[in-house]
Design an enzyme around this catalytic site. Sequence first.
Site, PDB file in Angstrom:
ATOM      1  N   GLU A   1      -9.589  11.208  -0.290  1.00 37.72           N
ATOM      2  CA  GLU A   1     -10.581  12.290  -0.389  1.00 37.72           C
ATOM      3  C   GLU A   1     -11.966  11.905   0.109  1.00 37.72           C
TER       4      GLU A   1
ATOM      5  N   TYR B   1     -14.911  -4.266   8.218  1.00 37.58           N
ATOM      6  CA  TYR B   1     -13.510  -3.817   8.197  1.00 37.58           C
ATOM      7  C   TYR B   1     -12.830  -4.127   9.528  1.00 37.58           C
TER       8      TYR B   1
ATOM      9  N   ARG C   1      -1.154  -2.266  -5.878  1.00 35.67           N
ATOM     10  CA  ARG C   1      -1.987  -3.108  -6.745  1.00 35.67           C
ATOM     11  C   ARG C   1      -2.144  -2.436  -8.096  1.00 35.67           C
TER      12      ARG C   1
ATOM     13  N   ARG D   1     -13.596  11.378  17.203  1.00 31.95           N
ATOM     14  CA  ARG D   1     -12.400  10.649  16.820  1.00 31.95           C
ATOM     15  C   ARG D   1     -11.179  11.323  17.449  1.00 31.95           C
TER      16      ARG D   1
ATOM     17  N   SER E   1      -6.023  -1.210  13.912  1.00 29.43           N
ATOM     18  CA  SER E   1      -6.826   0.018  13.925  1.00 29.43           C
ATOM     19  C   SER E   1      -7.643   0.174  15.199  1.00 29.43           C
TER      20      SER E   1
ATOM     21  N   VAL F   1     -13.661  11.655   6.207  1.00 24.65           N
ATOM     22  CA  VAL F   1     -14.440  12.852   6.536  1.00 24.65           C
ATOM     23  C   VAL F   1     -13.598  14.129   6.636  1.00 24.65           C
ATOM     24  N   THR F   2     -12.381  14.031   7.186  1.00 24.51           N
ATOM     25  CA  THR F   2     -11.565  15.243   7.368  1.00 24.51           C
ATOM     26  C   THR F   2     -11.206  15.872   6.030  1.00 24.51           C
ATOM     27  N   ARG F   3     -10.756  15.041   5.119  1.00 22.52           N
ATOM     28  CA  ARG F   3     -10.318  15.559   3.809  1.00 22.52           C
ATOM     29  C   ARG F   3     -11.520  16.035   2.999  1.00 22.52           C
ATOM     30  N   LYS F   4     -12.633  15.309   3.136  1.00 25.01           N
ATOM     31  CA  LYS F   4     -13.855  15.726   2.448  1.00 25.01           C
ATOM     32  C   LYS F   4     -14.212  17.148   2.898  1.00 25.01           C
TER      33      LYS F   4
ATOM     34  N   GLU G   1     -10.457   1.189  15.218  1.00 20.18           N
ATOM     35  CA  GLU G   1     -11.804   0.735  14.857  1.00 20.18           C
ATOM     36  C   GLU G   1     -12.103  -0.637  15.492  1.00 20.18           C
TER      37      GLU G   1
ATOM     38  N   GLY H   1       0.836  -1.215   0.000  1.00 21.16           N
ATOM     39  CA  GLY H   1       0.000   0.000   0.000  1.00 21.16           C
ATOM     40  C   GLY H   1       0.860   1.250   0.000  1.00 21.16           C
TER      41      GLY H   1
HETATM   42  P1  NAP Z   1      -5.130   4.276   2.297  1.00 21.28           P
HETATM   43  O1  NAP Z   1      -4.680   5.665   1.998  1.00 21.28           O
HETATM   44  O2  NAP Z   1      -6.514   3.858   1.945  1.00 21.28           O
HETATM   45  O3  NAP Z   1      -4.090   3.282   1.606  1.00 21.28           O
HETATM   46  C1  NAP Z   1      -4.355   1.913   1.491  1.00 21.28           C
HETATM   47  C2  NAP Z   1      -3.451   1.318   0.433  1.00 21.28           C
HETATM   48  O4  NAP Z   1      -3.785  -0.074   0.273  1.00 21.28           O
HETATM   49  C3  NAP Z   1      -3.599   1.947  -0.961  1.00 21.28           C
HETATM   50  O5  NAP Z   1      -2.317   2.027  -1.541  1.00 21.28           O
HETATM   51  C4  NAP Z   1      -4.459   0.937  -1.692  1.00 21.28           C
HETATM   52  O6  NAP Z   1      -4.303   0.956  -3.076  1.00 21.28           O
HETATM   53  C5  NAP Z   1      -3.899  -0.349  -1.115  1.00 21.28           C
HETATM   54  N1  NAP Z   1      -4.784  -1.506  -1.349  1.00 21.28           N
HETATM   55  C6  NAP Z   1      -6.126  -1.573  -1.200  1.00 21.28           C
HETATM   56  N2  NAP Z   1      -6.560  -2.803  -1.513  1.00 21.28           N
HETATM   57  C7  NAP Z   1      -5.482  -3.525  -1.896  1.00 21.28           C
HETATM   58  C8  NAP Z   1      -5.268  -4.852  -2.361  1.00 21.28           C
HETATM   59  N3  NAP Z   1      -6.291  -5.718  -2.494  1.00 21.28           N
HETATM   60  N4  NAP Z   1      -4.005  -5.248  -2.662  1.00 21.28           N
HETATM   61  C9  NAP Z   1      -2.971  -4.393  -2.542  1.00 21.28           C
HETATM   62  N5  NAP Z   1      -3.097  -3.117  -2.123  1.00 21.28           N
HETATM   63  C10 NAP Z   1      -4.330  -2.699  -1.799  1.00 21.28           C
HETATM   64  O7  NAP Z   1      -4.963   3.949   3.865  1.00 21.28           O
HETATM   65  P2  NAP Z   1      -4.006   4.670   4.949  1.00 21.28           P
HETATM   66  O8  NAP Z   1      -4.805   5.730   5.619  1.00 21.28           O
HETATM   67  O9  NAP Z   1      -2.694   4.963   4.348  1.00 21.28           O
HETATM   68  O10 NAP Z   1      -3.876   3.492   6.012  1.00 21.28           O
HETATM   69  C11 NAP Z   1      -2.811   2.536   5.916  1.00 21.28           C
HETATM   70  C12 NAP Z   1      -3.220   1.273   6.690  1.00 21.28           C
HETATM   71  O11 NAP Z   1      -3.462   1.602   8.052  1.00 21.28           O
HETATM   72  C13 NAP Z   1      -4.495   0.619   6.197  1.00 21.28           C
HETATM   73  O12 NAP Z   1      -4.345  -0.778   6.372  1.00 21.28           O
HETATM   74  C14 NAP Z   1      -5.562   1.145   7.132  1.00 21.28           C
HETATM   75  O13 NAP Z   1      -6.630   0.219   7.199  1.00 21.28           O
HETATM   76  C15 NAP Z   1      -4.785   1.235   8.424  1.00 21.28           C
HETATM   77  N6  NAP Z   1      -5.223   2.257   9.371  1.00 21.28           N
HETATM   78  C16 NAP Z   1      -5.393   3.556   8.964  1.00 21.28           C
HETATM   79  C17 NAP Z   1      -5.740   4.525   9.885  1.00 21.28           C
HETATM   80  C18 NAP Z   1      -5.932   5.956   9.471  1.00 21.28           C
HETATM   81  O14 NAP Z   1      -6.557   6.698  10.251  1.00 21.28           O
HETATM   82  N7  NAP Z   1      -5.392   6.399   8.353  1.00 21.28           N
HETATM   83  C19 NAP Z   1      -5.917   4.180  11.242  1.00 21.28           C
HETATM   84  C20 NAP Z   1      -5.698   2.851  11.624  1.00 21.28           C
HETATM   85  C21 NAP Z   1      -5.331   1.899  10.692  1.00 21.28           C
HETATM   86  P3  NAP Z   1      -5.275   1.893  -4.015  1.00 21.28           P
HETATM   87  O15 NAP Z   1      -4.709   3.281  -3.895  1.00 21.28           O
HETATM   88  O16 NAP Z   1      -5.134   1.286  -5.348  1.00 21.28           O
HETATM   89  O17 NAP Z   1      -6.661   1.809  -3.435  1.00 21.28           O
HETATM   90  O1  G4F Z   2     -13.187   9.632   8.188  1.00 12.85           O
HETATM   91  P1  G4F Z   2     -13.936   8.382   8.416  1.00 12.85           P
HETATM   92  O2  G4F Z   2     -14.478   7.672   7.218  1.00 12.85           O
HETATM   93  O3  G4F Z   2     -13.001   7.459   9.293  1.00 12.85           O
HETATM   94  P2  G4F Z   2     -13.288   6.160  10.207  1.00 12.85           P
HETATM   95  O4  G4F Z   2     -14.557   5.489   9.845  1.00 12.85           O
HETATM   96  O5  G4F Z   2     -13.117   6.569  11.622  1.00 12.85           O
HETATM   97  O6  G4F Z   2     -12.102   5.191   9.743  1.00 12.85           O
HETATM   98  C1  G4F Z   2     -10.765   5.657   9.610  1.00 12.85           C
HETATM   99  O7  G4F Z   2     -10.104   5.522  10.834  1.00 12.85           O
HETATM  100  C2  G4F Z   2      -9.942   4.161  11.289  1.00 12.85           C
HETATM  101  C3  G4F Z   2      -9.194   4.227  12.638  1.00 12.85           C
HETATM  102  O8  G4F Z   2     -10.122   4.417  13.676  1.00 12.85           O
HETATM  103  C4  G4F Z   2      -9.132   3.412  10.247  1.00 12.85           C
HETATM  104  F1  G4F Z   2      -8.917   2.139  10.680  1.00 12.85           F
HETATM  105  C5  G4F Z   2      -9.872   3.407   8.925  1.00 12.85           C
HETATM  106  O9  G4F Z   2      -9.067   2.762   7.942  1.00 12.85           O
HETATM  107  C6  G4F Z   2     -10.103   4.859   8.485  1.00 12.85           C
HETATM  108  O10 G4F Z   2      -8.845   5.440   8.199  1.00 12.85           O
HETATM  109  O11 G4F Z   2     -15.184   8.697   9.383  1.00 12.85           O
HETATM  110  C7  G4F Z   2     -15.027   9.335  10.608  1.00 12.85           C
HETATM  111  C8  G4F Z   2     -16.391   9.661  11.192  1.00 12.85           C
HETATM  112  C9  G4F Z   2     -17.353   8.467  11.177  1.00 12.85           C
HETATM  113  O12 G4F Z   2     -18.006   8.415  12.409  1.00 12.85           O
HETATM  114  C10 G4F Z   2     -18.328   8.769  10.080  1.00 12.85           C
HETATM  115  O13 G4F Z   2     -19.642   8.244  10.303  1.00 12.85           O
HETATM  116  O14 G4F Z   2     -17.022  10.648  10.351  1.00 12.85           O
HETATM  117  C11 G4F Z   2     -18.366  10.292  10.154  1.00 12.85           C
HETATM  118  N1  G4F Z   2     -18.832  10.913   8.905  1.00 12.85           N
HETATM  119  C12 G4F Z   2     -19.843  11.828   8.826  1.00 12.85           C
HETATM  120  N2  G4F Z   2     -20.081  12.175   7.550  1.00 12.85           N
HETATM  121  C13 G4F Z   2     -18.399  10.677   7.655  1.00 12.85           C
HETATM  122  C14 G4F Z   2     -19.167  11.471   6.804  1.00 12.85           C
HETATM  123  N3  G4F Z   2     -17.408   9.886   7.200  1.00 12.85           N
HETATM  124  C15 G4F Z   2     -17.164   9.876   5.852  1.00 12.85           C
HETATM  125  N4  G4F Z   2     -16.166   9.113   5.378  1.00 12.85           N
HETATM  126  N5  G4F Z   2     -17.911  10.633   4.990  1.00 12.85           N
HETATM  127  C16 G4F Z   2     -18.921  11.449   5.408  1.00 12.85           C
HETATM  128  O15 G4F Z   2     -19.584  12.114   4.605  1.00 12.85           O
END
Ligand code: NAP
Ligand code: G4F
Length: 333
Positions: free
Chosen positions: A193, A156, A36, A224, A128, A196-199, A130, A11
């Site tokens: 994108e 997830y 991928r 969060r 995570s 929620v934060t980036r959106k 989560e 990734g």
């Molecule tokens: P991300 O931006 O969504 O990156 C995920 C990466 O995994 C992307 O490069 C994606 O490729 C790749 N991927 C998805 N499906 C795949 C597959 N089947 N085979 C190979 N690669 C695949 O996520 P991130 O925020 O960097 O998070 C990194 C890791 O930490 C993830 O495992 C996430 O679940 C975990 N995590 C994230 C957070 C957070 O808040 N960011 C918190 C806790 C844990 P594409 O670009 O092609 O989709």
């Molecule tokens: O930004 P989110 O989609 O992140 P979420 O669901 O907390 O998951 C992220 O953090 C996890 C770690 O705790 C990671 F494991 C996971 O891979 C990912 O990086 O949503 C945050 C909150 C949620 O409660 C959601 O219901 O925002 C709320 N929300 C409200 N409106 C929304 C929206 N989320 C998204 N994505 N889009 C909305 O329009």
Amino acid sequence: MSMHKTAIITGVNGQDGSYLADLLISKGYRVVGLKRRTSSINTTRVDHLYDNPNFKMHHYDLTDGAAVMHILEKYKPDEFYNLAAQSHVAVSFEIPEYTSDGIAGGTLKILEGIRTVTPYTRYYQASSSEMFGDSKDYDPERGYNEGSRMMPVSPYAVAKLHAHHMTRVYREAYGLHATSGILFNHESPRRGETFVTRKITMAAARIRAGLQEKLTLGNLDAHRDWGFAGDYVEAMWLMLQQPVADDYVVATGKTHSVREFLEVVFSHAGLGDYTQYVDFDARLLRPNEVPYLLGDSYKARRVLEWEPKVDMPALARMMFDSDYESLYEKLRK
Ligand code: NAP
Ligand code: G4F
């Protein structure tokens, strides 16, 4: 023999993969990034590393066990960071089997590969917050820690919990240096994108520029513990430098609602009251929600001597500024 350490990152073109690649390259590592295959190009987060002789990319998919074996045999890595995942919680309700096959099955394929091919490789699993779901097993002042009960509420999170336990099993049963980082939400200007934060920061930038009028969101009351991805990849690296593998919570220790994030962004953007711009859409609610996350990273602070440097308001401002600046650049061209 090469003096460089070799690290594999799955990734690599994701948010964390790109920050981690930058960090490891700056430390003199040879980085092999796995991505991928997609029909459209999506390597913008790592394009700046393309000509770096210490950076290489290979195609790979979490579902491909043979590919992992070949890559391990070829590179004999010192460290392996498994960051790939279908990482969107809401999407995991729509495609639970794919999410689970990749996260749970894919992690097991990598652990089996390391056990049989390169048992000396140090392994990092992207666990995570989560996984705690809505277990409420935390001290209200401090939040969830490594010993808190986990009660996942999304496909997830169940898949992540499977991978989390499998990582522990391979550590205990086979003596692998296998570590899980239980990371709370972390964001950045490189955040996907649809989170929620980036959106919010992208929409506020477009509203400020007069290109958009409204932003549609779901649950604004969810809380969060938001930190900065650049800080969190340092914790990942520190975990693999420890003599003994273990699990660590990585968090800021402060929690905020989506509403508070909106307030900071819209006020910083000079737009005033966010409620004028935000519409509610029930389709953005999830079948199950994690209402509240707060993390206690005492262990990471003590053992890894890690600490977060960016709090939520600073993070929100950083993300808005970056989005507004790139929009402005685009409009100028
Ligand atoms: P991300 O931006 O969504 O990156 C995920 C990466 O995994 C992307 O490069 C994606 O490729 C790749 N991927 C998805 N499906 C795949 C597959 N089947 N085979 C190979 N690669 C695949 O996520 P991130 O925020 O960097 O998070 C990194 C890791 O930490 C993830 O495992 C996430 O679940 C975990 N995590 C994230 C957070 C957070 O808040 N960011 C918190 C806790 C844990 P594409 O670009 O092609 O989709
Ligand atoms: O930004 P989110 O989609 O992140 P979420 O669901 O907390 O998951 C992220 O953090 C996890 C770690 O705790 C990671 F494991 C996971 O891979 C990912 O990086 O949503 C945050 C909150 C949620 O409660 C959601 O219901 O925002 C709320 N929300 C409200 N409106 C929304 C929206 N989320 C998204 N994505 N889009 C909305 O329009």
